[in-house]
Design a protein around this motif. Structure first.
Motif, short mmCIF file in Angstrom:
data_model
loop_
_atom_site.label_atom_id
_atom_site.label_comp_id
_atom_site.label_asym_id
_atom_site.label_seq_id
_atom_site.Cartn_x
_atom_site.Cartn_y
_atom_site.Cartn_z
N GLU A 192 33.67 18.61 46.75
CA GLU A 192 34.36 19.66 47.51
C GLU A 192 35.82 19.25 47.75
OE1 GLU A 192 33.04 22.47 48.01
OE2 GLU A 192 30.99 21.96 47.42
N PRO A 193 36.74 20.19 47.62
CA PRO A 193 38.17 19.85 47.63
C PRO A 193 38.71 19.31 48.94
CG PRO A 193 37.87 22.23 47.63
CD PRO A 193 36.53 21.62 47.35
N ASP A 194 38.05 19.63 50.07
CA ASP A 194 38.56 19.18 51.36
C ASP A 194 37.76 18.04 51.97
OD1 ASP A 194 40.90 20.93 52.04
OD2 ASP A 194 39.42 22.47 51.60
N VAL A 195 36.78 17.52 51.24
CA VAL A 195 35.97 16.39 51.71
C VAL A 195 36.47 15.13 51.01
CG1 VAL A 195 33.67 15.38 51.89
CG2 VAL A 195 33.97 17.85 52.17
N MET B 129 45.33 27.04 52.92
CA MET B 129 45.47 25.58 53.08
C MET B 129 44.56 24.84 52.12
SD MET B 129 47.24 23.44 54.67
CE MET B 129 47.23 21.88 53.83
N SER B 130 43.42 25.44 51.80
CA SER B 130 42.48 24.76 50.93
C SER B 130 43.06 24.52 49.55
CB SER B 130 41.18 25.55 50.82
OG SER B 130 40.26 24.85 50.04
N SER B 131 43.80 25.51 49.00
CA SER B 131 44.39 25.32 47.68
C SER B 131 45.43 24.23 47.70
CB SER B 131 45.01 26.63 47.19
OG SER B 131 46.04 27.05 48.07
N SER B 132 46.20 24.16 48.79
CA SER B 132 47.18 23.09 48.93
C SER B 132 46.49 21.74 49.02
CB SER B 132 48.03 23.32 50.19
OG SER B 132 48.88 22.23 50.43
N ALA B 133 45.37 21.71 49.75
CA ALA B 133 44.61 20.47 49.88
C ALA B 133 44.11 20.00 48.53
CB ALA B 133 43.43 20.67 50.83
N THR B 134 43.67 20.94 47.71
CA THR B 134 43.19 20.59 46.37
C THR B 134 44.31 19.98 45.55
OG1 THR B 134 41.61 22.41 46.45
CG2 THR B 134 42.09 21.49 44.30
N LEU C 159 39.17 22.64 59.44
CA LEU C 159 39.79 21.51 60.13
C LEU C 159 41.15 21.18 59.52
CD1 LEU C 159 36.64 19.22 60.55
CD2 LEU C 159 37.76 20.61 62.31
N ARG C 160 41.26 21.30 58.21
CA ARG C 160 42.56 21.05 57.58
C ARG C 160 43.57 22.12 58.03
NH1 ARG C 160 43.15 17.19 54.25
NH2 ARG C 160 41.01 17.19 53.45
N GLY C 161 43.07 23.31 58.25
CA GLY C 161 43.92 24.36 58.78
C GLY C 161 44.43 24.02 60.18
N VAL C 162 43.58 23.41 61.00
CA VAL C 162 44.00 22.97 62.33
C VAL C 162 45.11 21.92 62.21
CG1 VAL C 162 43.28 21.75 64.43
CG2 VAL C 162 41.78 23.46 63.40
N LEU C 163 44.94 20.98 61.30
CA LEU C 163 45.95 19.94 61.10
C LEU C 163 47.30 20.55 60.73
CD1 LEU C 163 43.71 17.46 59.10
CD2 LEU C 163 44.66 17.02 61.37
N ALA C 164 47.26 21.56 59.87
CA ALA C 164 48.50 22.23 59.46
C ALA C 164 49.13 22.97 60.63
CB ALA C 164 48.22 23.19 58.31
N ARG C 165 48.31 23.63 61.43
CA ARG C 165 48.81 24.46 62.52
C ARG C 165 49.30 23.61 63.70
NH1 ARG C 165 44.60 26.96 62.99
NH2 ARG C 165 43.65 26.20 64.92
N VAL C 166 48.55 22.57 64.06
CA VAL C 166 48.89 21.78 65.23
C VAL C 166 49.91 20.68 64.91
CG1 VAL C 166 47.95 20.26 67.03
CG2 VAL C 166 46.64 22.25 66.27
N LEU C 167 49.79 20.08 63.74
CA LEU C 167 50.73 19.04 63.31
C LEU C 167 51.71 19.67 62.32
CD1 LEU C 167 48.26 16.01 63.03
CD2 LEU C 167 49.63 16.75 64.98
N ASP C 168 51.47 19.52 61.03
CA ASP C 168 52.28 20.22 60.03
C ASP C 168 51.58 20.14 58.68
OD1 ASP C 168 52.84 17.67 58.92
OD2 ASP C 168 54.77 17.52 59.94
N ASP C 169 52.15 20.81 57.68
CA ASP C 169 51.51 20.87 56.37
C ASP C 169 51.38 19.50 55.73
OD1 ASP C 169 51.16 23.58 56.50
OD2 ASP C 169 52.95 24.08 55.33
N ASP C 170 52.36 18.63 55.96
CA ASP C 170 52.30 17.29 55.38
C ASP C 170 51.12 16.51 55.96
OD1 ASP C 170 53.49 15.02 53.79
OD2 ASP C 170 53.64 14.17 55.80
N GLN D 99 28.64 24.18 53.29
CA GLN D 99 28.86 24.16 54.74
C GLN D 99 29.91 23.11 55.10
OE1 GLN D 99 24.65 23.53 55.75
NE2 GLN D 99 24.73 25.33 57.07
N ALA D 100 29.80 21.93 54.51
CA ALA D 100 30.76 20.87 54.79
C ALA D 100 32.17 21.29 54.38
CB ALA D 100 30.35 19.59 54.06
N GLN D 101 32.28 21.92 53.22
CA GLN D 101 33.58 22.36 52.75
C GLN D 101 34.18 23.44 53.65
OE1 GLN D 101 35.97 21.62 50.77
NE2 GLN D 101 37.12 23.54 50.91
N GLU D 102 33.36 24.37 54.09
CA GLU D 102 33.86 25.44 54.96
C GLU D 102 34.48 24.87 56.23
OE1 GLU D 102 32.21 29.32 57.50
OE2 GLU D 102 30.84 28.17 56.23
#
Length: 269
Positions: A239-242, A1-6, A204-215, A196-199
Motif C-alpha cells: 500500500e502506498p501510504d504504509v 495527498m495519496s498520489s504525492s505520497a506514492t 493520517l498523511r492528509g492530517v500531516l499535510a494540513r497541520v504541518l506541511d506537505d514536506d 483498511q490500513a491504506q484508507e
C-alpha cells in the motif's frame, strides 16, 4: 495527498519496529538481539533497505544499547514510553533526558495500552510528544480506533482526531513516526485488511499535510500495527501510504520477526 505520497515513497526508508511490551529480562533481551542480528545477517539482509528497531522494557535498555554499540549491530533502539516531565517527584517515571543519554532514538507514545490501562488522554500524549522532541527523540505516535469507534464513526475518524491533537504545537520540521494500530486488531489475530490500513494511513498523511506541511507529510513514515505476521506483512507494504509495521507478539519470536523484516526478499515487494 495519496498520489504525492506514492511519488515520494522512495525517500521513506521502511521501518519494522518490535514492541516487546513487558516481556524479556535483560539477559533474554541480549540473547534475542544477538540471535536476530545473526539470523538477518546469515539470511543476507541488506542493512539500510529496511530499518529495524527494537523497543525493550526499560530495565533492558542499557544492556541492549551496550550490545548494539559493541557489536555494531545496525538496529535502532527505542523505548516504550517516557514522562512528560524532565525530572522531579514523579515516582516510577522515566525522563526523555535519561533515554537520550542511553542512546535511545525512538519512543512509543500514546499506545492503546497506555491510553486504556493508564487513562492517558490526548493532552498527555501531546505533552509526551513535545517532551520527546525536546530531548532529540523521535516520537512514534500511536493512534487507533476501538471496535465500538469503528462501528460508530468508521475507521479513520478517531485516528485522525488523535493525530491532530498530538501534533498541536509541533513544528513542521519535527522528525516523527505515526503508527496506526486499530485497537480491535491488537493481539486478536484478526488484522485489518490492507485496504483498511491504506484508507486510514492516507487520511493520517492528509492530517500531516494540513497541520504541518506537505514536506512533513511526504517524509513522515506511517506504520501499521495489529496482528502483523510474516504471512501478511507484504500485503500491507504494497500500500502506498504504509511505510512499515509496529509489531507486538511476533517480534518476540526471532525467526518470525526476521521474516517480517525480510518481507521484500520473501515476496518480492
Amino acid at each position: 495527498m495519496s498520489s504525492s505520497a506514492t511519488q515520494n515513497r522512495s525517500s521513506r526508508t521502511p521501518l519494522i519496529a518490535g514492541n516487546w511490551k513487558m516481556n524479556l529480562d535483560h539477559l533474554q533481551a541480549v540473547a534475542t538481539v544477538q540471535k536476530l542480528h545473526w539470523t538477518l545477517k546469515d539470511a543476507g539482509h541488506e542493512t539500510g533497505s529496511v530499518q529495524v528497531a527494537v523497543f525493550p522494557p526499560f530495565t533492558d535498555i542499557r544492556s541492549v544499547q551496550t550490545l548494539i554499540d559493541a557489536d555494531k549491530i545496525p538496529f535502532e533502539l527505542g523505548a516504550q514510553d517516557l514522562s512528560a516531565y524532565d525530572s522531579g517527584a514523579y515516582t516510577g517515571e522515566v525522563s526523555g533526558a535519561f533515554l537520550a543519554k542511553l542512546g535511545v532514538g525512538l519512543v512509543i507514545i500514546g499506545h492503546s495500552e497506555r491510553r486504556a490501562y493508564h487513562h492517558e488522554g490526548d493532552d498527555v500524549v501531546g505533552a509526551k510528544v513535545k517532551a520527546a522532541l525536546k530531548h532529540g527523540l523521535t516520537p512514534v505516535i500511536c493512534v487507533g480506533e476501538t471496535a465500538e469507534d469503528l462501528e460508530r464513526f468508521g475507521g479513520s475518524a478517531v485516528p485522525v482526531s488523535q493525530l491532530e491533537k498530538a501534533l498541536e504545537g509541533v513544528p513542521a520540521s519535527a522528525d516523527i513516526v505515526v503508527a496506526y494500530e486499530p485497537v480491535w486488531a491488537i493481539g486478536s489475530g484478526q488484522a485489518a485488511t490492507p485496504a483498511q490500513a491504506q484508507e486510514v494511513a492516507a487520511a493520517l498523511r492528509g492530517v500531516l499535510a494540513r497541520v504541518l506541511d506537505d514536506d512533513a507529510a511526504a517524509r513522515t513514515r506511517i506504520l501499521y500495527g495489529g496482528s502483523v505476521k510474516s504471512s501478511n506483512i507484504a500485503s500491507f507494504m504494497r500500500e502506498p501510504d504504509v511505510d512499515g509495521a509496529l509489531v507486538g507478539g511476533a517480534s518476540l519470536v526471532v525467526d518470525e520477526f526476521a521474516a517480517i523484516v525480510r518481507y521484500q526478499k520473501h515476496v518480492g515487494v
